[in-house]
Design a protein around this motif. Structure first.
Motif, PDB file in Angstrom:
ATOM      1  N   SER A  72       0.731  -1.134  -0.012  1.00 53.21           N
ATOM      2  CA  SER A  72      -0.125   0.123  -0.009  1.00 53.21           C
ATOM      3  C   SER A  72       0.888   1.262  -0.131  1.00 53.21           C
ATOM      4  O   SER A  72       1.914   1.366   0.474  1.00 53.21           O
ATOM      5  CB  SER A  72      -1.075  -0.023   1.138  1.00 53.21           C
ATOM      6  OG  SER A  72      -0.232   0.104   2.448  1.00 53.21           O
ATOM      7  N   LYS A  99     -12.415  14.426 -10.521  1.00 54.31           N
ATOM      8  CA  LYS A  99     -12.484  13.072 -10.235  1.00 54.31           C
ATOM      9  C   LYS A  99     -12.265  12.060 -11.469  1.00 54.31           C
ATOM     10  O   LYS A  99     -12.014  10.783 -11.493  1.00 54.31           O
ATOM     11  CB  LYS A  99     -13.678  12.533  -9.634  1.00 54.31           C
ATOM     12  CG  LYS A  99     -13.980  12.928  -8.034  1.00 54.31           C
ATOM     13  CD  LYS A  99     -15.394  12.535  -7.750  1.00 54.31           C
ATOM     14  CE  LYS A  99     -15.677  12.857  -6.252  1.00 54.31           C
ATOM     15  NZ  LYS A  99     -16.879  12.507  -5.853  1.00 54.31           N
ATOM     16  N   GLU A 100     -12.408  12.603 -12.689  1.00 53.42           N
ATOM     17  CA  GLU A 100     -12.167  11.832 -13.813  1.00 53.42           C
ATOM     18  C   GLU A 100     -10.606  11.636 -13.775  1.00 53.42           C
ATOM     19  O   GLU A 100     -10.291  10.762 -14.466  1.00 53.42           O
ATOM     20  CB  GLU A 100     -12.180  12.685 -15.046  1.00 53.42           C
ATOM     21  CG  GLU A 100     -13.757  12.982 -15.026  1.00 53.42           C
ATOM     22  CD  GLU A 100     -14.270  13.963 -16.535  1.00 53.42           C
ATOM     23  OE1 GLU A 100     -13.107  14.185 -17.154  1.00 53.42           O
ATOM     24  OE2 GLU A 100     -15.204  14.277 -16.719  1.00 53.42           O
ATOM     25  N   ARG A 101      -9.664  12.527 -13.174  1.00 51.25           N
ATOM     26  CA  ARG A 101      -8.182  12.010 -13.339  1.00 51.25           C
ATOM     27  C   ARG A 101      -7.824  11.857 -11.790  1.00 51.25           C
ATOM     28  O   ARG A 101      -6.645  11.057 -11.910  1.00 51.25           O
ATOM     29  CB  ARG A 101      -7.531  13.345 -13.564  1.00 51.25           C
ATOM     30  CG  ARG A 101      -7.627  13.959 -14.972  1.00 51.25           C
ATOM     31  CD  ARG A 101      -6.776  15.007 -15.578  1.00 51.25           C
ATOM     32  NE  ARG A 101      -5.623  14.611 -15.663  1.00 51.25           N
ATOM     33  CZ  ARG A 101      -4.500  15.279 -15.694  1.00 51.25           C
ATOM     34  NH1 ARG A 101      -4.546  16.694 -15.288  1.00 51.25           N
ATOM     35  NH2 ARG A 101      -3.169  14.968 -15.692  1.00 51.25           N
ATOM     36  N   ALA A 103      -8.641  11.129  -7.223  1.00 54.07           N
ATOM     37  CA  ALA A 103      -9.418  10.882  -6.343  1.00 54.07           C
ATOM     38  C   ALA A 103      -9.500  11.925  -5.226  1.00 54.07           C
ATOM     39  O   ALA A 103      -8.477  12.449  -4.795  1.00 54.07           O
ATOM     40  CB  ALA A 103      -9.345   9.444  -5.805  1.00 54.07           C
ATOM     41  N   LYS A 120      -4.248   9.745  -6.002  1.00 53.55           N
ATOM     42  CA  LYS A 120      -4.267   8.968  -7.160  1.00 53.55           C
ATOM     43  C   LYS A 120      -5.526   8.380  -7.305  1.00 53.55           C
ATOM     44  O   LYS A 120      -6.208   7.916  -6.583  1.00 53.55           O
ATOM     45  CB  LYS A 120      -3.210   8.064  -7.301  1.00 53.55           C
ATOM     46  CG  LYS A 120      -1.630   8.641  -7.998  1.00 53.55           C
ATOM     47  CD  LYS A 120      -0.489   7.608  -8.154  1.00 53.55           C
ATOM     48  CE  LYS A 120       0.674   8.209  -8.511  1.00 53.55           C
ATOM     49  NZ  LYS A 120       0.772   8.779  -9.801  1.00 53.55           N
ATOM     50  N   LYS A 121      -6.093   8.502  -8.507  1.00 56.71           N
ATOM     51  CA  LYS A 121      -7.313   7.749  -8.741  1.00 56.71           C
ATOM     52  C   LYS A 121      -7.615   6.646  -8.238  1.00 56.71           C
ATOM     53  O   LYS A 121      -8.829   6.484  -7.595  1.00 56.71           O
ATOM     54  CB  LYS A 121      -7.766   8.093 -10.341  1.00 56.71           C
ATOM     55  CG  LYS A 121      -9.236   7.857 -10.754  1.00 56.71           C
ATOM     56  CD  LYS A 121      -9.338   7.788 -12.341  1.00 56.71           C
ATOM     57  CE  LYS A 121     -10.656   7.571 -12.619  1.00 56.71           C
ATOM     58  NZ  LYS A 121     -11.563   8.222 -12.218  1.00 56.71           N
ATOM     59  N   ASP A 122      -6.895   5.561  -8.564  1.00 53.92           N
ATOM     60  CA  ASP A 122      -7.173   4.206  -8.152  1.00 53.92           C
ATOM     61  C   ASP A 122      -6.479   3.904  -6.737  1.00 53.92           C
ATOM     62  O   ASP A 122      -6.670   2.643  -6.414  1.00 53.92           O
ATOM     63  CB  ASP A 122      -6.903   3.319  -8.917  1.00 53.92           C
ATOM     64  CG  ASP A 122      -7.544   3.546 -10.457  1.00 53.92           C
ATOM     65  OD1 ASP A 122      -8.638   3.949 -10.555  1.00 53.92           O
ATOM     66  OD2 ASP A 122      -6.687   3.441 -11.654  1.00 53.92           O
ATOM     67  N   ASP A 123      -6.231   4.682  -6.160  1.00 54.69           N
ATOM     68  CA  ASP A 123      -5.736   4.411  -4.719  1.00 54.69           C
ATOM     69  C   ASP A 123      -6.682   4.387  -3.378  1.00 54.69           C
ATOM     70  O   ASP A 123      -6.743   5.365  -2.501  1.00 54.69           O
ATOM     71  CB  ASP A 123      -4.529   5.375  -4.439  1.00 54.69           C
ATOM     72  CG  ASP A 123      -3.598   4.855  -3.450  1.00 54.69           C
ATOM     73  OD1 ASP A 123      -3.951   3.812  -2.737  1.00 54.69           O
ATOM     74  OD2 ASP A 123      -2.349   5.321  -3.247  1.00 54.69           O
ATOM     75  N   THR A 124      -7.536   3.510  -3.684  1.00 50.33           N
ATOM     76  CA  THR A 124      -8.620   3.331  -2.780  1.00 50.33           C
ATOM     77  C   THR A 124      -8.178   3.198  -1.362  1.00 50.33           C
ATOM     78  O   THR A 124      -8.749   3.872  -0.527  1.00 50.33           O
ATOM     79  CB  THR A 124      -9.578   2.443  -3.157  1.00 50.33           C
ATOM     80  OG1 THR A 124     -10.018   2.368  -4.313  1.00 50.33           O
ATOM     81  CG2 THR A 124     -10.761   2.132  -2.095  1.00 50.33           C
ATOM     82  N   ARG A 159      -7.017   6.469   0.170  1.00 46.02           N
ATOM     83  CA  ARG A 159      -8.177   7.440   0.378  1.00 46.02           C
ATOM     84  C   ARG A 159      -8.862   7.174   1.668  1.00 46.02           C
ATOM     85  O   ARG A 159      -9.344   7.845   2.369  1.00 46.02           O
ATOM     86  CB  ARG A 159      -8.889   7.458  -1.061  1.00 46.02           C
ATOM     87  CG  ARG A 159     -10.237   8.356  -0.831  1.00 46.02           C
ATOM     88  CD  ARG A 159     -10.910   8.534  -2.181  1.00 46.02           C
ATOM     89  NE  ARG A 159     -10.990   7.146  -2.939  1.00 46.02           N
ATOM     90  CZ  ARG A 159     -11.946   6.396  -3.118  1.00 46.02           C
ATOM     91  NH1 ARG A 159     -12.866   6.629  -2.114  1.00 46.02           N
ATOM     92  NH2 ARG A 159     -12.112   5.513  -3.709  1.00 46.02           N
TER      93      ARG A 159
END
Length: 291
Positions: free
Chosen positions: A41, A127-129, A131, A244-248, A251
């Protein structure tokens, strides 16, 4: 027998020192050895590195403005520090990267920073680019004019086409005010920082500056003889932390940290020590959007 006992004690002491040295080495690499994060992570990577890059603004009174220390100071900065503390990274290992509005998404996408806390309004286009974690504050767009100017009372005052208003490239306020100006090309003046807008207003090159109310209140607090607000807030601007967008996982970690800060009082203290000094209202903790 006495010699053997002495030798045994010495051997035990040597072993203990060796183990302590190993423990010190692990602690130095891991920021105290008391944090554990999911393998692979962002949190684990940052914790092991014991350093982090935080994108923020250097020209926002009360939120992120470079102080006498040479480092930015303000509410955004304090929120970032709460996150860094929860990561187990010392405060002096933060590298602050100046991140004006127009480059915030770029800095996140290209990895120049690990997170952005910079009066960063959460919206679908961004949010398109990237998060967002949060929000951690809700501001509202407003207008600042010269002291004593009663000709501008709100955004509708720009519909006549005879007033120039300044904002910042890539900002939400710049996009919002376009709905009210008669001629964007001649009336809307854009710079890369709000300091330049403030100077343009003071010098008479523009008639007003528009951005979030708390930023404008910061400028007014520092120069009450020159500036005043004009009218009421006309938008809602929820501030979030950009990652970063996909770093759930990261976040979610930041959202958990914000929740903790709401509950233990550190969020309110961060406000009271910074932007709260300018007279803006903090209000209740905003509901975090866990999408």
């Amino acid at each position: 027998m006495r010699f053997k006992r002495v030798a045994a004690v010495a051997a035990a002491a040597t072993l203990a020192l060796g183990l302590a040295a190993c423990g010190d080495s692990d602690e130095g690499a891991g920021g105290g050895g008391d944090k554990s994060f999911k393998a692979g992570s962002t949190m684990e990577r940052l914790y092991k590195a014991q350093k982090i890059k935080v994108g923020t603004k250097f020209d926002q009174p009360g939120f992120g403005q470079k102080g006498l220390s040479g480092k930015p100071e303000g509410f955004d900065v304090e929120i970032a520090k709460l996150i860094v503390k929860e990561l187990g990274i010392p405060e002096d290992k933060i590298e602050y990267v100046e991140t004006p509005s127009k480059v915030r998404e770029d800095k996140i996408v290209d990895g120049s920073v690990d997170l952005v806390a910079a009066t960063y309004t959460i919206n679908d286009k961004r949010k398109e680019r990237i998060a967002f974690a949060g929000p951690y504050y809700e501001a509202g767009q407003n207008i600042m004019v010269k002291k004593g100017d009663s000709s501008i009372t709100g955004p509708d005052s720009f519909k006549a086409g005879d007033k120039k208003v300044c904002s910042v490239t890539g900002s939400t306020p710049a996009e919002e005010i376009k709905k009210y100006v008669k001629d964007v090309a001649s009336q809307l003046v854009l710079f890369d920082t709000y300091d330049k807008c403030r100077d343009a207003l003071k010098g008479g090159q523009v008639d007003a500056v528009t951005t979030d109310n708390v930023i404008l209140l910061g400028y007014i607090a520092k120069d009450e003889a020159s500036f005043q607000m004009a009218g009421d807030n006309f938008t809602k601007e929820p501030y979030g932390i950009g990652v970063k967008k996909d770093d759930t996982d990261f976040r979610n970690f930041i959202n958990d940290t914000l929740d903790k800060a709401y509950q233990d009082g550190s969020w309110k203290k961060a406000w009271d020590d910074t932007a709260g000094k300018f007279g803006a209202t903090l209000g209740d903790a905003p509901a975090i959007n866990r999408y």
